[in-house]
Scaffold this active site. Structure first.
Site, PDB file in Angstrom:
ATOM      1  N   CYS A   7      13.523  -6.126 -13.070  1.00 32.33           N
ATOM      2  CA  CYS A   7      12.204  -5.951 -12.476  1.00 32.33           C
ATOM      3  C   CYS A   7      12.134  -6.878 -11.265  1.00 32.33           C
ATOM      4  CB  CYS A   7      11.082  -6.216 -13.467  1.00 32.33           C
ATOM      5  SG  CYS A   7      10.892  -7.936 -13.947  1.00 32.33           S
ATOM      6  N   SER A   8      10.978  -7.047 -10.716  1.00 30.44           N
ATOM      7  CA  SER A   8      10.849  -7.853  -9.503  1.00 30.44           C
ATOM      8  C   SER A   8      11.374  -9.277  -9.691  1.00 30.44           C
ATOM      9  CB  SER A   8       9.393  -7.907  -9.047  1.00 30.44           C
ATOM     10  OG  SER A   8       8.945  -6.621  -8.726  1.00 30.44           O
TER      11      SER A   8
END
Length: 102
Positions: A7-8
């Site tokens: 994810c980020s």
């Protein structure tokens, strides 16, 4: 099965991944899964042998780019945003099993 989830920043998926681990254990599935940032994922993917690379909904826009980088060496899938938001780990575990066991 070895799965890498990105994810980020790697933080938001950590809880989700832990719930997936618990569901896999309950079903008696041998699953090694970890959550990392997308930048960390790039180095891990080159150093390790995974069966599946999952992208969190936050980085779904990177799917095509990651498929180009990885070629045919590894399937790249995106976690459904509703499954992610509602913590429906059973759906994601099914996605993992269906993809890896093809």
């Amino acid at each position: 099965m070895r799965v890498l989830v990105a994810c980020s920043a790697g933080m938001s998926t950590s809880l989700f991944v832990q719930k997936i681990k618990n569901a896999a254990e309950t079903e008696g599935i041998n699953l090694q899964i970890e959550a990392v940032s997308i930048s960390e994922a790039r180095s891990l993917l080159s150093e390790n042998d995974y069966d599946l690379f999952l992208l969190g909904p936050q980085v779904a826009f990177m799917k095509n780019q990651m498929e180009k980088e990885l070629g045919d060496s590894l399937p790249v899938r995106v976690i459904n945003s509703q499954d992610y938001g509602l913590m429906r780990v059973e759906s994601v575990l099914k996605q993992i099993k269906d993809t890896v066991n093809r």
